[in-house]
Design an enzyme around this catalytic site. Sequence first.
Site, PDB file in Angstrom:
ATOM      1  N   TYR A 198      25.378 -14.352  55.888  1.00  0.00           N
ATOM      2  CA  TYR A 198      24.073 -14.397  55.215  1.00  0.00           C
ATOM      3  C   TYR A 198      23.541 -12.990  55.027  1.00  0.00           C
ATOM      4  O   TYR A 198      23.986 -12.043  55.680  1.00  0.00           O
ATOM      5  CB  TYR A 198      23.072 -15.242  56.017  1.00  0.00           C
ATOM      6  CG  TYR A 198      22.643 -14.637  57.344  1.00  0.00           C
ATOM      7  CD1 TYR A 198      23.356 -14.884  58.513  1.00  0.00           C
ATOM      8  CD2 TYR A 198      21.517 -13.809  57.431  1.00  0.00           C
ATOM      9  CE1 TYR A 198      22.970 -14.343  59.720  1.00  0.00           C
ATOM     10  CE2 TYR A 198      21.123 -13.266  58.633  1.00  0.00           C
ATOM     11  CZ  TYR A 198      21.854 -13.524  59.777  1.00  0.00           C
ATOM     12  OH  TYR A 198      21.478 -12.975  60.973  1.00  0.00           O
ATOM     13  N   CYS A 199      22.594 -12.870  54.085  1.00  0.00           N
ATOM     14  CA  CYS A 199      21.875 -11.609  53.871  1.00  0.00           C
ATOM     15  C   CYS A 199      20.486 -11.965  53.341  1.00  0.00           C
ATOM     16  O   CYS A 199      20.083 -13.129  53.389  1.00  0.00           O
ATOM     17  CB  CYS A 199      22.644 -10.687  52.922  1.00  0.00           C
ATOM     18  SG  CYS A 199      22.889 -11.382  51.283  1.00  0.00           S
ATOM     19  N   THR A 200      19.730 -10.999  52.826  1.00  0.00           N
ATOM     20  CA  THR A 200      18.334 -11.234  52.438  1.00  0.00           C
ATOM     21  C   THR A 200      18.190 -12.237  51.294  1.00  0.00           C
ATOM     22  O   THR A 200      17.463 -13.217  51.414  1.00  0.00           O
ATOM     23  CB  THR A 200      17.665  -9.907  52.024  1.00  0.00           C
ATOM     24  OG1 THR A 200      17.960  -8.937  53.008  1.00  0.00           O
ATOM     25  CG2 THR A 200      16.174 -10.065  51.861  1.00  0.00           C
ATOM     26  N   GLY A 202      21.115 -13.113  49.181  1.00  0.00           N
ATOM     27  CA  GLY A 202      22.412 -13.681  48.828  1.00  0.00           C
ATOM     28  C   GLY A 202      23.358 -12.742  48.107  1.00  0.00           C
ATOM     29  O   GLY A 202      24.559 -12.977  48.047  1.00  0.00           O
ATOM     30  N   ILE A 227      18.191 -15.494  53.086  1.00  0.00           N
ATOM     31  CA  ILE A 227      17.117 -15.916  53.998  1.00  0.00           C
ATOM     32  C   ILE A 227      15.868 -16.332  53.210  1.00  0.00           C
ATOM     33  O   ILE A 227      15.154 -17.255  53.589  1.00  0.00           O
ATOM     34  CB  ILE A 227      16.765 -14.779  54.986  1.00  0.00           C
ATOM     35  CG1 ILE A 227      18.001 -14.378  55.789  1.00  0.00           C
ATOM     36  CG2 ILE A 227      15.639 -15.194  55.923  1.00  0.00           C
ATOM     37  CD1 ILE A 227      17.918 -12.975  56.361  1.00  0.00           C
TER      38      ILE A 227
END
Length: 452
Positions: A198-200, A202, A227
């Site tokens: 995951y990241c901020t 996508g 997220i």
Amino acid sequence: MQLYNTLSAEERAIMIDDAGQQRLTLSFYAYAKIEDPKKFRDDLFVAWNALDALGRIYVANEGINAQMSIPEENLEAFRATLEVYDFMKGIRLNEAVEHDDHSFLKLTIKVRHKIVADGLNDETFDVTNIGVHLKAKEFNEILDDPNTIVVDFRNHYESEVGHFKNAITPDVETFRESLPIINEQLQNHKEDKNLVMYCTGGIRCEKASAYFKHQGFKNVYQLEGGIINYAKQLKEEGLESKFIGKNFVFDNRLGERITDDIVSQCHQCGKPCDNHTNCENDGCHLLFIQCDECKAAMENCCSTECLEIIHMPLVDQVRLRTGKQVGNKVFRKGKSENLKFKHSGELPETALATAQKPADIRQKIKVKKVLLGKAEHYYVKAQVGQFTIENHELNSGDKILISGPTTGEQELILNKIIVDGAETQSAKIGDKVTFEVPFRIRLSDKVYKILE
Ligand SMILES: [Zn+2]
Ligand SMILES: [Zn+2]
């Protein structure tokens, strides 16, 4: 044709407040093949500038990555500007959890070599062979699987204030550093484990998942929309959050609260805190976590050295920072020996404290007001001000606010208003209205009506 900003951030902030409009903070990205990024950039600037859209956007041959603030009333018109491009038809706009009218104060669209600095040579592998996209509910389910390894593909200052429970949080300053580190660390689990990332928003996972599949990982998954989108689905579907703390974001807000858990400490005193600050010293601009007490005592500085520097005459400050690359008011992502409570790498899985919800994320008391007009003339002795009404209307009995650099902010209730030499109940757009004021009006003063 105007292709660049002409307003400063301060002027823009005042304009946004004066317009009294609600703005949405949102982000999106698309990988595509763009033949002429310069022309694409200019076309977007013209279309977006007309809609009062602001933000920080990168375009490259490989696509677009945008973080933006849009007037709510222009959202559909904005979407229409995207729909003219085939590769952005039906694009998902990631709306922020917490909106702030000042999240962006300029429209900056830059042509870059890449939309995310990943350091990868894309010719060597298939970037379209990406991992399986998971929605929030599915993501929660896979996290419960004992065969899952979850990796945070953000940087140390992002994961420090919030992350998924049990995630590997690499101690890196850039996305490109984390790829080989994770590849090495998970060498023996290419086939038997689910690699979940995951990241901020996508975008980083789009590239990372293709990279890890190319490296031989069999079961690669990614959080769809990152997220930001996960948090939105939690609210909509009433799901349990497996993310704890705050989601760091790259605009003036510096973070959106996802849960009330505070998982980090003030870097200076160690008290539970997750508010980032940009060091006040223009020669430093270090991004670090600082509590309100330390903020007051250190005047927003990261160290006693920086505190000394900001009290020097400006010429000395400029001399000291000559030749240093610190960027223009943009924070610096390094670390400092002075900050004893900085954590990275292994992070706590439980909260250190619970956040108190502030009424406004900028912690400023907002008065709801609408701009009526500007001062036309003043009469020193009589203490009478003349204003031209440019917007809305003014009625006798209204509570108004007069604001200006010298005047400050003065509130008063109008009992008597005069238009064209006669007392009246109401002044409309175009009217020159005079009324008594218990102080001196300046020519740059603005008059607002306070809405209760
Ligand atoms: Zn502190
Ligand atoms: Zn500093």
